[in-house]
Write an enzyme that holds these catalytic residues in place. Structure first.
Site, short mmCIF file in Angstrom:
data_model
loop_
_atom_site.label_atom_id
_atom_site.label_comp_id
_atom_site.label_asym_id
_atom_site.label_seq_id
_atom_site.Cartn_x
_atom_site.Cartn_y
_atom_site.Cartn_z
N GLY A 162 0.81 -1.22 0.00
CA GLY A 162 0.00 0.00 0.00
C GLY A 162 0.84 1.26 0.00
N ALA A 164 -0.29 5.11 0.93
CA ALA A 164 0.31 5.73 2.11
C ALA A 164 0.89 7.10 1.78
CB ALA A 164 1.38 4.82 2.71
N ASP A 201 -6.89 0.07 -0.03
CA ASP A 201 -5.55 0.53 0.37
C ASP A 201 -5.62 1.85 1.13
OD1 ASP A 201 -4.82 -1.63 -1.14
OD2 ASP A 201 -3.20 -0.62 -2.19
#
Ligand code: MEV
Length: 327
Positions: A115, A119, A160
């Site tokens: 992810g 992020a 995500d």
């Protein structure tokens, strides 16, 4: 100057299937990306350094010091740039009017499967929010990150950015009727140790998702049958997690890996890592995220098993990340 962070994530069940509304289970991991955003007076914006991952757009410049898989930042440069611009657009922030300098750091490795792109979106949206007092709550940060992440994933399910924004262990289902997605925090008796095995191969989630879409249209009967199994598996996994039945959770991860192999998103190196994990005592193992490289995840509740699995992966030439979920 302001900072913001976004968690990395691991999908425990049903990546890819989640794109079509099938429930999935994911967790934030104990590693994150930290973005620093600084308002720079007009005309004082520095030129990008030219180091790997540095980039600039109209009114902004970014330096990227995240740890990364070799080649990741160069391969993803265009997607990364578009993703930052989409974050600005979604936040209704115009960097041409208020110039910004962005720095990316933190301990989350930039690589497919953890992810990393979501992020970045979450951390930049948070830092922007604080630096310019934009008044966003987590729900809004999550929406902005979803739009930003579409530069990477094409038509992302939203799992995500949701895990990266809210953290914890999540039950997530995308809503196909344009209504809100379903998201529930799952509580488990105690955190669980995992090992994430890194194939060191840079992946392309968008291409992996597009491949599934093509094959699903071409072989509807085969894919419908696999998808039906994945739906049923999600409920069993939720039940096993709530009972803290580790052996069953592991078995279901193994089953999920097999379904992901059948829709052709695994990779020989992912299968090799899965084999190493199982032979060294993991309760279960599967690829995680977009696949075709990137990461896999092994469930290793005991510390000794976690160490053994990680060591065996490293011995075989891969990289291993020991972390915990459900914290
Ligand atoms: C990527 O981490 C997960 C996928 O299911 C894509 C998505 O959900 O957007 C492959």
């Amino acid at each position: 100057m302001a900072q913001g962070s976004g968690y990395g994530k691991v999908i425990l069940f049903n990546e890819h299937f989640v794109v079509y509304g099938i429930p999935s289970i994911a967790s934030a991991i104990d590693s994150r990306t930290i973005a620093t955003v600084e308002h720079v007076p007009k005309g004082e914006l520095p030129a990008p350094s030219g180091r790997e991952g540095s980039m600039a757009g109209d009114g902004w410049v970014m330096e990227d010091d995240r740890p990364a898989n070799p080649g990741y930042k160069e391969t993803k440069k265009e997607q990364q740039k578009r993703s930052i611009e989409l974050v600005f657009e979604a936040a209704r922030f115009d960097p041409r009017k208020r110039n910004v300098r962005i720095h990316l750091g933190g301990d989350l490795i930039a690589v497919g499967g953890v992810g990393a792109s979501a992020a970045v979106c979450v951390s930049v949206a948070r830092a922007l929010n604080t630096e310019f007092k934009l008044g966003f709550d987590d729900k809004r940060i999550n929406e902005i990150a979803f739009i930003g992440d579409s530069a990477y994933a094409g038509t992302p399910s939203g799992i995500d950015n949701t895990a990266s924004t809210f953290g914890g262990l999540l039950w997530f289902a995308k809503n196909h009727q344009k209504g809100p997605n379903t998201m529930e925090q799952l509580k488990i008796k105690a955190p669980l140790r995992i090992v994430m095995g890194n194939t060191l191969l840079t992946t392309n989630t968008e291409a992996a998702v597009a491949g599934v879409r093509e094959r699903k249209a071409k072989f509807p009967e085969k894919y419908d049958a696999i998808f039906a199994k994945s739906r049923e598996l999600a409920d069993r996994a939720r039940d096993a997690l709530s009972k803290y039945d580790i052996a069953e959770v592991g078995r279901l991860m193994d089953e999920n890996h097999s379904l992901l192999q059948q829709i052709e998103v695994s990779h020989p190196k992912l299968d090799e890592l899965v084999g190493i994990a199982r032979r060294n005592g993991a309760a279960g193992a599967k690829m995680t995220g977009g696949g075709l490289g990137g990461y896999m995840v092994a469930l290793t509740p005991e510390m000794a098993v976690q160490d053994k699995v990680a060591t065996a992966m490293e011995k075989a030439g891969f990289k291993a990340l020991k972390t915990t979920i459900g914290v």
